[in-house]
Design a protein around this motif. Structure first.
Motif, PDB file in Angstrom:
ATOM      1  N   LYS A  81     -37.733 -60.993  28.872  1.00 14.87           N
ATOM      2  CA  LYS A  81     -38.854 -60.452  28.240  1.00 14.87           C
ATOM      3  C   LYS A  81     -39.678 -59.141  29.047  1.00 14.87           C
ATOM      4  O   LYS A  81     -40.714 -58.793  28.526  1.00 14.87           O
ATOM      5  CB  LYS A  81     -39.870 -61.412  27.974  1.00 14.87           C
ATOM      6  N   MET A  82     -38.799 -58.720  29.919  1.00 12.36           N
ATOM      7  CA  MET A  82     -39.483 -57.669  31.017  1.00 12.36           C
ATOM      8  C   MET A  82     -39.185 -56.368  30.622  1.00 12.36           C
ATOM      9  O   MET A  82     -37.859 -56.090  30.302  1.00 12.36           O
ATOM     10  CB  MET A  82     -39.103 -57.988  32.034  1.00 12.36           C
ATOM     11  N   ASN A  83     -40.020 -55.460  30.510  1.00  7.73           N
ATOM     12  CA  ASN A  83     -39.717 -54.043  30.800  1.00  7.73           C
ATOM     13  C   ASN A  83     -40.062 -53.559  32.293  1.00  7.73           C
ATOM     14  O   ASN A  83     -40.637 -54.371  33.169  1.00  7.73           O
ATOM     15  CB  ASN A  83     -40.524 -53.384  29.608  1.00  7.73           C
ATOM     16  N   HIS A  85     -42.237 -51.723  33.399  1.00  8.39           N
ATOM     17  CA  HIS A  85     -43.625 -51.995  34.143  1.00  8.39           C
ATOM     18  C   HIS A  85     -43.911 -53.467  34.098  1.00  8.39           C
ATOM     19  O   HIS A  85     -44.498 -53.467  35.281  1.00  8.39           O
ATOM     20  CB  HIS A  85     -44.692 -51.177  33.250  1.00  8.39           C
ATOM     21  N   THR A  86     -43.729 -54.113  33.254  1.00  8.82           N
ATOM     22  CA  THR A  86     -44.011 -55.602  33.453  1.00  8.82           C
ATOM     23  C   THR A  86     -43.342 -56.382  34.511  1.00  8.82           C
ATOM     24  O   THR A  86     -43.721 -57.231  35.312  1.00  8.82           O
ATOM     25  CB  THR A  86     -43.913 -56.565  32.053  1.00  8.82           C
ATOM     26  N   LEU A  89     -45.076 -55.152  37.611  1.00  5.65           N
ATOM     27  CA  LEU A  89     -46.539 -55.822  37.799  1.00  5.65           C
ATOM     28  C   LEU A  89     -46.282 -57.392  38.020  1.00  5.65           C
ATOM     29  O   LEU A  89     -47.073 -57.853  38.597  1.00  5.65           O
ATOM     30  CB  LEU A  89     -47.170 -55.482  36.403  1.00  5.65           C
ATOM     31  N   LEU A  90     -45.525 -58.019  37.428  1.00  8.57           N
ATOM     32  CA  LEU A  90     -45.439 -59.347  37.518  1.00  8.57           C
ATOM     33  C   LEU A  90     -45.053 -59.687  39.066  1.00  8.57           C
ATOM     34  O   LEU A  90     -45.623 -60.518  39.689  1.00  8.57           O
ATOM     35  CB  LEU A  90     -44.195 -60.112  36.843  1.00  8.57           C
TER      36      LEU A  90
END
Lengths: 256, 245
Positions: A81-83, A85-86, A89-90
């Protein structure tokens, strides 16, 4: 032998944490970097024991193990579920949680903090995925500059063997998000090569001490100890470097 | 270079409402949505802190009060990035209007009030796209407090800024903390070209002002949407005539 801090206080990598005074952090932050399968965990365990035998208080910290984020990261990885940026950031959130709840309090109390990976792992992974370097560096600008970065370096061939023997290829570790449709093995090789190249550049930019990790466990460990003892201003004698558990006659390296 | 400072090139339009809790911005955003929809424009609505990816973490962490100013800031940035790429940019690409209830300016105001470096948090959000219109609903802290407490009687821990330790009394802390948030918003109005709304005005007055501003700034877009459907209608009528002949 002294356990006094060789240099008092710390600096931040970027803009820092405005509400934390880095001058009060008297412990040492020692980072071990290197790819998966390079033997970091084994080496860290031995280092910890050695430092404790010398009387130093040690706190270990890892990458993506914070109480706050571990579950969320697993959840995000599972469903892809990540792009870009996420993803970054995570990991940064997770790192910030550990930095503020584990690393900084330990340094304030004068411990040696042994970090199993640090922001450089995040840099390398992000750069391979095409993130903007300035954005990533600013993102981690709240991180403390380590006192010492020891980089366990191997070539990609040695790495592949070790990883295939001891791990299952995982979607992210094989860089399959980077190479959709590619065979997992080919993707893994391509991804790890790129990672090693980024680490090589980071080693120069940030002054890592590069350690040849293609050798046996013991030689690597002695190298690590020499760097740490040297940094702490300890004497580089056999007594300091090889107390008890490693003290068979063959263990002493010629230069000592 | 921050994308927040350059106009975007999507066919859609992004409208943002900002302001502290109790400023009435969500009410105004809803009324604006009604109006735009009634004009035949497709509108997509998105709220701060609503992505599934980090919602649970944020909720749990807030419950345990274990967030630091930096992790607080990073979690919200993660949520923002998730929503931006999955829920803001796609409708903009499809030519829709997106109304965002809070945007990066919330982070700039709140996180800075909590003590993170103002430039750091701006750089953190440099991937965000620049809104076509950003409204800031300015309200004195006493009025906001009155509206919130009369509606649900209890202040939330982080909303009151209790993590900052400004005061042990929730009401007092809310005033001090949100006062600082307002100060940060006020300093941003020029920097980011925010349209300041007097949020103490009557609801209908504010809404009319808002609609006038929207007409003024994205009038072209609205005309094209209306004109587009009119033209299509006309073209269909024309081809119908042709067939009849």
């Amino acid at each position: 032998m002294t356990l006094e801090s060789p240099q008092s206080g710390k600096r931040f990598l970027g803009r820092g944490l405005a509400y934390v005074n880095p001058d009060n952090l008297h412990g040492q932050l020692i980072v071990i970097e290197g790819s998966d399968g390079v033997g970091r965990t084994t080496q860290l365990g031995m280092l910890r024991k050695w430092l404790e035998v010398q009387g130093a208080g040690v706190v270990e910290t890892g990458w993506t193990r914070s109480a706050l984020m571990a579950q969320t990261i697993d959840f995000a990885k599972e469903g892809h579920k990540m792009n870009l940026h996420t993803f970054n950031l995570l990991y940064a959130t997770d790192f910030a949680d550990r930095l503020e709840h584990e690393v900084i309090p330990a340094l304030r109390a004068g411990f040696i903090v042994l970090a199993d990976r640090y922001v450089y792992t995040a840099f390398a992974r992000a750069f391979v995925r095409g993130a903007e370097p300035d954005w990533i560096k600013n993102l981690y600008g709240f991180a403390l500059e380590p006192d010492l970065v020891l980089y366990l370096n191997v070539d990609v061939e040695a790495l592949i063997d070790r990883i295939l023997v001891s791990y299952e290829l995982d979607y992210w570790e094989a860089g399959l998000d980077q190479n959709p449709g590619l065979d997992p093995y080919d993707s893994f090789v391509r991804y790890q090569k790129k990672l090693l190249r980024e680490f090589g550049k980071l080693a120069k930019d940030y002054g890592f001490h590069t350690i040849n990790a293609k050798r046996d466990i013991r030689s690597i460990q002695l190298d690590l100890r020499r760097h740490i003892a040297g940094y702490l201003g300890w004497e580089l004698t056999d007594e300091v470097l090889i107390p008890n558990e490693m003290s068979s006659p063959a263990a002493a390296a010629p230069s000592m | 270079m921050s994308k927040l400072c350059e106009p975007h090139e999507f066919p859609g339009r992004l409208i943002v409402v900002e302001g502290i809790d109790g400023s009435g911005k969500s009410t105004q955003a809803q009324l604006l949505q009604q109006w735009l929809s009634s004009k035949g424009v497709r509108v997509f609505f998105t709220e701060w802190n609503s992505s599934l990816l980090v919602k649970n973490t944020t909720k749990q962490a807030k419950k345990k009060n274990q967030l630091t100013p930096t992790t607080f800031s990073l979690l919200h940035a993660t949520d923002f990035a998730d929503r931006l790429f999955y829920r803001v940019i796609p409708p903009l690409k499809a030519g829709m209007i997106v109304i965002a209830d809070r945007y990066s300016y919330t982070a700039f105001a709140r996180d800075t009030a909590r003590g993170v470096d103002p430039q750091w948090v701006r750089d953190l959000y440099s991937f965000a796209i620049k809104p076509d219109i950003a409204f800031y609903f300015r309200v004195p802290v006493d009025i906001s407090l009155e509206r919130i407490t009369s509606a649900r009687m209890k202040l939330k821990f982080y909303e009151a800024g209790m993590d900052t330790g400004l005061s042990n009394d929730p009401l007092e802390c809310f005033k001090l903390f949100q006062g600082e948030v307002i100060r940060q918003y006020d300093m941003m109005t020029k920097e980011f070209d925010l349209h300041v709304m007097d949020a103490t005005e009557r609801i209908v007055v504010q809404q009319r002002q808002m609609r006038a501003t929207v007409e003024r700034i994205i009038g072209d877009y609205l005309d094209r949407k209306n004109g587009g459907s009119r033209q299509r209608g006309a073209a269909q009528a024309a081809s119908g005539e042709a067939r009849n002949r």
